[in-house]
Design a protein around this motif. Sequence first.
Motif, PDB file in Angstrom:
ATOM      1  N   ILE A 167       3.389  -7.645 -45.938  1.00  0.00           N
ATOM      2  CA  ILE A 167       4.285  -8.787 -45.722  1.00  0.00           C
ATOM      3  C   ILE A 167       4.460  -9.557 -47.029  1.00  0.00           C
ATOM      4  CG2 ILE A 167       4.583 -10.974 -44.503  1.00  0.00           C
ATOM      5  CD1 ILE A 167       2.995  -9.749 -42.170  1.00  0.00           C
ATOM      6  N   ILE A 176      13.593 -10.644 -41.013  1.00  0.00           N
ATOM      7  CA  ILE A 176      12.510 -10.135 -40.172  1.00  0.00           C
ATOM      8  C   ILE A 176      12.989 -10.012 -38.731  1.00  0.00           C
ATOM      9  CG2 ILE A 176      10.152 -10.540 -39.335  1.00  0.00           C
ATOM     10  CD1 ILE A 176       9.777 -12.330 -41.870  1.00  0.00           C
ATOM     11  N   SER A 195      11.405 -20.561 -40.284  1.00  0.00           N
ATOM     12  CA  SER A 195      11.480 -19.240 -39.632  1.00  0.00           C
ATOM     13  C   SER A 195      12.913 -18.892 -39.253  1.00  0.00           C
ATOM     14  CB  SER A 195      10.586 -19.217 -38.388  1.00  0.00           C
ATOM     15  OG  SER A 195      10.964 -20.230 -37.467  1.00  0.00           O
ATOM     16  N   TYR A 214       5.443  -0.398 -37.284  1.00  0.00           N
ATOM     17  CA  TYR A 214       5.661  -1.385 -38.349  1.00  0.00           C
ATOM     18  C   TYR A 214       6.461  -0.718 -39.468  1.00  0.00           C
ATOM     19  CZ  TYR A 214       0.975  -2.509 -36.334  1.00  0.00           C
ATOM     20  OH  TYR A 214      -0.101  -2.704 -35.503  1.00  0.00           O
ATOM     21  N   THR A 245       7.718 -10.435 -49.416  1.00  0.00           N
ATOM     22  CA  THR A 245       7.967 -11.816 -49.853  1.00  0.00           C
ATOM     23  C   THR A 245       8.200 -11.855 -51.357  1.00  0.00           C
ATOM     24  OG1 THR A 245       6.540 -12.604 -48.073  1.00  0.00           O
ATOM     25  CG2 THR A 245       7.042 -14.162 -49.837  1.00  0.00           C
ATOM     26  N   SER A 265       9.869 -15.480 -44.479  1.00  0.00           N
ATOM     27  CA  SER A 265      11.164 -16.002 -44.052  1.00  0.00           C
ATOM     28  C   SER A 265      11.676 -17.050 -45.036  1.00  0.00           C
ATOM     29  CB  SER A 265      11.043 -16.606 -42.651  1.00  0.00           C
ATOM     30  OG  SER A 265      12.232 -17.265 -42.274  1.00  0.00           O
ATOM     31  N   ILE A 317      11.603  -6.620 -42.962  1.00  0.00           N
ATOM     32  CA  ILE A 317      10.497  -6.196 -42.099  1.00  0.00           C
ATOM     33  C   ILE A 317      11.041  -6.020 -40.690  1.00  0.00           C
ATOM     34  CG2 ILE A 317       8.262  -6.829 -41.071  1.00  0.00           C
ATOM     35  CD1 ILE A 317       7.800  -8.612 -43.550  1.00  0.00           C
ATOM     36  N   LEU A 374      11.451  -8.865 -35.063  1.00  0.00           N
ATOM     37  CA  LEU A 374      10.247  -8.542 -34.308  1.00  0.00           C
ATOM     38  C   LEU A 374      10.649  -8.178 -32.883  1.00  0.00           C
ATOM     39  CD1 LEU A 374       7.985 -11.511 -35.493  1.00  0.00           C
ATOM     40  CD2 LEU A 374       8.062  -9.185 -36.435  1.00  0.00           C
ATOM     41  N   ILE A 429      13.796 -15.217 -39.032  1.00  0.00           N
ATOM     42  CA  ILE A 429      13.007 -14.395 -38.114  1.00  0.00           C
ATOM     43  C   ILE A 429      13.685 -14.386 -36.749  1.00  0.00           C
ATOM     44  CG2 ILE A 429      10.762 -14.030 -37.030  1.00  0.00           C
ATOM     45  CD1 ILE A 429       9.471 -15.602 -39.276  1.00  0.00           C
ATOM     46  N   LEU A 460       4.408 -14.375 -42.214  1.00  0.00           N
ATOM     47  CA  LEU A 460       5.801 -14.137 -41.816  1.00  0.00           C
ATOM     48  C   LEU A 460       6.653 -15.378 -42.069  1.00  0.00           C
ATOM     49  CD1 LEU A 460       5.172 -12.175 -38.493  1.00  0.00           C
ATOM     50  CD2 LEU A 460       6.131 -11.241 -40.613  1.00  0.00           C
ATOM     51  N   TYR A 461       6.103 -16.567 -41.831  1.00  0.00           N
ATOM     52  CA  TYR A 461       6.834 -17.806 -42.137  1.00  0.00           C
ATOM     53  C   TYR A 461       7.142 -17.888 -43.641  1.00  0.00           C
ATOM     54  CZ  TYR A 461       5.887 -19.794 -37.461  1.00  0.00           C
ATOM     55  OH  TYR A 461       5.847 -20.050 -36.116  1.00  0.00           O
TER      56      TYR A 461
END
Length: 691
Positions: A524, A565, A583, A602, A528, A559, A539, A567, A586, A555-556
């Motif tokens: 991750i 991203i 986020s 993943y 970034t 973003s 991702i 999910l 995301i 993840l934040y």
Amino acid sequence: MYSDIADNDPLRDASLYFNRELSQLDFNFRVLAQAQDPQVPLLERLKYLCISCTNLDEFFEIRAGTLQHAQDLGLVPGPDGLSPATVLARIHDRAAELVEAQYDCWNRVLRPELDASGVRVLARGNWNARQTRWLRAYFRDEVMPVLSPLGLDPAHPFPKILNKSLNIVVVLNGRDAFGRKGGLAIVRAPRSLPRIIQLPPKVSGGPHDFVFLSAVLSTFVDELFPGMEVEGAYQFRVTRNSELLVDEEEVDNIALALRDELVGRGYLRAVRLEIAQNCPEPIVRSLLDKFDLPPNAVYRIKGPVNLNRVIQVYGLVDRSELKFPPFQPRALPGSEQIFETVAKGDVLLHHPYDAFTPVLELLRQAAEDPAVLAIKQTLYRSGKNSSIVEALIQAARNGKDVTAVVELRARFDEEANLGFADRLQEAGVQVVYGVVGYKTHAKMMLVVRREGRKLRRYVHLGTGNYHAGTARLYTDIGLITSHPEIGNDVHLIFQQLSGLAPSMTLKRLMQSPFTLHAGVLQRIERETDNARAGRTGRIIARMNALNEPRVIRALYLASQAGVQIDLIVRGACTLRPGVAGISDNIRVRSIVGRFLEHSRVYWFANDGAPELFCASADWLERNLLRRVETCFPVLDPELAARVFDEALGNYLDDNLNAWSLGEDGGYTRVPRAEGATPHSAQACLLAKLCG
């Protein structure tokens, strides 16, 4: 690991995290929506209703029970900042909404539609004289002989009530043969009695007429108390904490300790009381007192308290037009010579669209092949009469060195796992129970075969269990390979599980609790860094649940750096998407369809050299930090592209069964753009792979 995040870190703000239990509870509203969808075949809708009820039972048994324990211990709130007491109160409120919706769906929608289709579940007030006579005779001949009604008085204290068992509390007036004054009595329905009774066609006039046992008990309960007047009969059911707490470091033999715990599992602490809607308030208060429950733990039920038992109707009614069309999983060419097939190249299996047969054939042929020297296997859930277990037994009898890592603490499968562990040991299989303090949740099989002067390892790795039944109901990814480095990694992990091996460096696999968490974070962070450097950051990850705070924080940050991203999270998700500046890059979606979504995949863009992994682990604290899990790469570019297309891209295109998680924590159906072609990910794969 949450404590490692600095208190003043803005990404530690509790408002950025949903509560895991409440998020998991909300998943059942999405399941229930399938029961309410007129596009779904009628008996399948009935099944979805029952699944939502069964899920709710398990939720109270495990999640609510665990929260009770946390409250007793005074544990501090998690990332969402909510105390166990607050979460329990919100659970009861939200669960009450779900129960109301479930019974509304049953009473107002499904039951009338079933009746119109010739599948009748007859209410007490709708029995005709002939049906009533037959049911009375059934009660006298089949039910009454196994009942032991208990009148409550000083000599007959309130009985122990088994978890989720059907019971009737009866209000009596008059005096019995001993002169005892009427009061309350309890009638417990033994587990041996069927909860759904099918009426003979010659009696009912239709081939598919059914009655709940609870209705029969309530109607004819007066026959259990001759000479006394029954003023009321009210069904109830209590749900108990079913989480077994075995201190593995304090016992000499975990199998013996678990057997002892299982004996009392059905009588652990109560967490919920379901009772007939018309039961008088004094009786309800009395039962709450008996079970040491607060007032908000009671649920007034507008129908049978064990509604999930109507699932039996699905199997008893042979009406193909009311069910999903049958499908035949795709067979793998070359399964008859599985070693030769795998030696030529890796084999990818996408269940349930691809048959589970190649996995069974790998083990069956290994058991019979004189060139095979050793077999090692993890077993988490295998089901009754497992062909996997039978093949391991046969391999041991054929002189192979066979090791089975059996996870005894697979929830609700403990007793079955103890049983087949005994059978394996009796056959000469070396059975080990994993590592103290860590559930072995990894799904892996290793076959060592002599080929010429060398030994070759054949490996199966998967996202799902070695269970032929769920392989037709769950979506999962499996890989069969003879790749030397993957084979050596799996060998090292088995050494670690069965022996006392130190921490080892794996070349291809990531493993919990050692390298998987760090490996996910590192990837991750790499996306970034790429985004911050002006390169593409992307991702896509698919799993059953997400709550690990350091992964969410990463993840934040991704973003915020501009990483896009997506999910795909079937159940609980504690990440809050769509928060401006945090986020907003995301997106979280959940797919609920014909098959239970179970694959973990993943994918990381990696600046044009993408990496794709499949795993046994969700991004949960327990999976990444407190379990033995495996995460394996799909190295063949064609197979990796297939996994991406089928398990990721295909699901991002779904506009029929997809739900989107909003910033407020609510889920809404993903809207279909005007003019867009309807697309169901599961239906697409059925047509593509099984058509």
